[in-house]
Design an enzyme around this catalytic site. Structure first.
Site, PDB file in Angstrom:
ATOM      1  N   LYS A   2       0.838  -1.204   0.000  1.00 58.46           N
ATOM      2  CA  LYS A   2       0.000   0.000   0.000  1.00 58.46           C
ATOM      3  C   LYS A   2       0.875   1.256   0.000  1.00 58.46           C
ATOM      4  O   LYS A   2       0.627   2.200  -0.755  1.00 58.46           O
ATOM      5  CB  LYS A   2      -0.943  -0.018   1.220  1.00 58.46           C
ATOM      6  CG  LYS A   2      -2.056  -1.044   1.054  1.00 58.46           C
ATOM      7  CD  LYS A   2      -2.861  -1.308   2.323  1.00 58.46           C
ATOM      8  CE  LYS A   2      -3.817  -2.484   2.084  1.00 58.46           C
ATOM      9  NZ  LYS A   2      -4.594  -2.910   3.229  1.00 58.46           N
ATOM     10  N   GLN A  24      -4.977  -1.739   9.306  1.00 60.55           N
ATOM     11  CA  GLN A  24      -4.747  -3.058   8.717  1.00 60.55           C
ATOM     12  C   GLN A  24      -5.302  -4.129   9.655  1.00 60.55           C
ATOM     13  O   GLN A  24      -4.992  -4.147  10.845  1.00 60.55           O
ATOM     14  CB  GLN A  24      -3.242  -3.268   8.468  1.00 60.55           C
ATOM     15  CG  GLN A  24      -2.923  -4.517   7.684  1.00 60.55           C
ATOM     16  CD  GLN A  24      -3.526  -4.516   6.267  1.00 60.55           C
ATOM     17  OE1 GLN A  24      -3.614  -3.486   5.620  1.00 60.55           O
ATOM     18  NE2 GLN A  24      -3.946  -5.674   5.809  1.00 60.55           N
ATOM     19  N   ASP A  73     -11.095   2.742   3.532  1.00 57.60           N
ATOM     20  CA  ASP A  73     -11.298   1.290   3.436  1.00 57.60           C
ATOM     21  C   ASP A  73     -12.795   0.951   3.369  1.00 57.60           C
ATOM     22  O   ASP A  73     -13.168  -0.173   3.054  1.00 57.60           O
ATOM     23  CB  ASP A  73     -10.708   0.615   4.683  1.00 57.60           C
ATOM     24  CG  ASP A  73      -9.645  -0.426   4.334  1.00 57.60           C
ATOM     25  OD1 ASP A  73      -9.465  -0.712   3.139  1.00 57.60           O
ATOM     26  OD2 ASP A  73      -9.015  -0.949   5.266  1.00 57.60           O
TER      27      ASP A  73
HETATM   28  N1  GUN Z   1      -6.847  -7.292   5.929  1.00 63.27           N
HETATM   29  C1  GUN Z   1      -7.162  -8.112   4.917  1.00 63.27           C
HETATM   30  N2  GUN Z   1      -7.744  -7.423   3.902  1.00 63.27           N
HETATM   31  C2  GUN Z   1      -7.815  -6.153   4.316  1.00 63.27           C
HETATM   32  C3  GUN Z   1      -8.316  -4.957   3.704  1.00 63.27           C
HETATM   33  O1  GUN Z   1      -8.824  -4.925   2.579  1.00 63.27           O
HETATM   34  N3  GUN Z   1      -8.203  -3.842   4.462  1.00 63.27           N
HETATM   35  C4  GUN Z   1      -7.653  -3.854   5.694  1.00 63.27           C
HETATM   36  N4  GUN Z   1      -7.603  -2.715   6.356  1.00 63.27           N
HETATM   37  N5  GUN Z   1      -7.181  -4.932   6.271  1.00 63.27           N
HETATM   38  C5  GUN Z   1      -7.259  -6.072   5.577  1.00 63.27           C
END
Ligand code: GUN
Length: 293
Positions: A53, A97, A120
């Protein structure tokens, strides 16, 4: 029939180019979209996602900052940081996350993020927006699937969609987003009896169960569009989806591979949401001369 393989990497590159251009337009107004990523603990998969990211932000001209906390960090400290980021005008997106360590309540932390920075799309406000059809930040993986379908000009209205997997991150929002586009949607999950009786009706089948090889050719309708959201790591280290790609490819009209299908779109849509958030902030602030700080 042999399916067209949808190239997620190519579509992701196109969408990232759009994001870069939008970020440049904002730069002319002295605004650089900023994303804050919060990670607690050392989950190895999370580490990989977070690095991807941060790197993707750099590539399209977004600013990012990583707040990486020790596994034992208390919830109050994480909430404090979120509070600071909510107030920080240089930050337009905040992402926690997942997963979080068990002593931290996921809902409490997600609800602490300003709904205007929830790129998100996990805050209840944005989840509710999916139900009524005016979400500001669609969750990134289903948003990526929607973008792939749009790119391939695959019609959605009136078609039978079966989503296999009812997670909050993928299955449920995916179903709602396609329902907004007037599809007839069915969600199957781990307790569904006789999965095949549903999947065989699907014009568009979205597999998001996290079960390698779950979708075999005999449960797929000839000519179906098959979207594989599964990312399953095999003991030998390779990645496979939920769909038996080689078999199903011979029967579907479109199919996404793993890797190289939906995966590259997820981070890309996060970039889009972050740029979109900065544009919303810019719209609220009104025009800013390039010389102002
Ligand atoms: N953990 C697994 N997939 C995701 C996601 O799309 N966003 C976040 N924040 N954590 C994750």
């Amino acid at each position: 029939m042999v399916a067209k393989v949808i190239d997620g990497n190519a579509v992701a590159r196109l969408v990232r180019t759009e994001c870069r251009q939008r970020a440049e337009t904002l730069k002319a107004r002295n605004i650089q979209p900023g994303l804050a990523v919060i990670m607690v603990g050392n989950n190895p998969a999370s580490g990989v996602y977070v690095r991807n990211k941060v790197k993707a932000c750099e590539e399209v001209g977004l600013r990012s900052e990583l707040h990486h906390f020790h596994e034992n960090t208390g919830q109050a400290q994480v909430l404090d940081v979120i509070d600071g980021l909510n107030r920080n005008p240089a930050i337009h997106g905040i992402l926690i996350q997942l997963p979080l360590p068990p002593h931290i309540q996921v809902r409490t932390v997600l609800e602490a993020i300003s709904r205007d920075k929830d790129v998100d799309g996990f805050h209840l406000y944005n989840v509710g927006g999916l139900v009524v059809g005016d979400t500001v930040f669609p969750p990134c993986t289903p948003y990526g699937v929607q973008r792939l379908l749009e790119h391939e000009r695959i019609p959605i209205e009136g078609r039978n969609v079966v989503v296999v997997g009812a997670s909050n991150i993928v299955g449920k929002p995916m179903a709602l987003m396609l329902m907004q586009k007037n599809a007839t949607v069915c969600i199957c999950h781990a307790k569904t009896r006789d999965l095949a009786q549903f999947t065989i009706l699907a014009d568009i089948l979205v597999a998001a169960a996290g079960v390698p090889g779950l979708i075999k050719h005999e449960v797929v309708k000839t000519g179906a569009v098959v979207i594989d959201v599964g990312i399953n790591r095999l003991p030998g280290g390779g990645l496979v989806g939920d769909v038996d790609f080689d078999q199903v490819r011979q029967k579907a009209s479109y199919i996404t591979p793993v890797p190289g299908g939906v995966g590259p779109m997820t981070v890309t849509m996060l970039l889009c949401n972050t740029v979109g958030s900065a544009e919303r902030f810019a719209g609220r602030e009104g025009p800013r001369p390039a010389s102002s700080t």
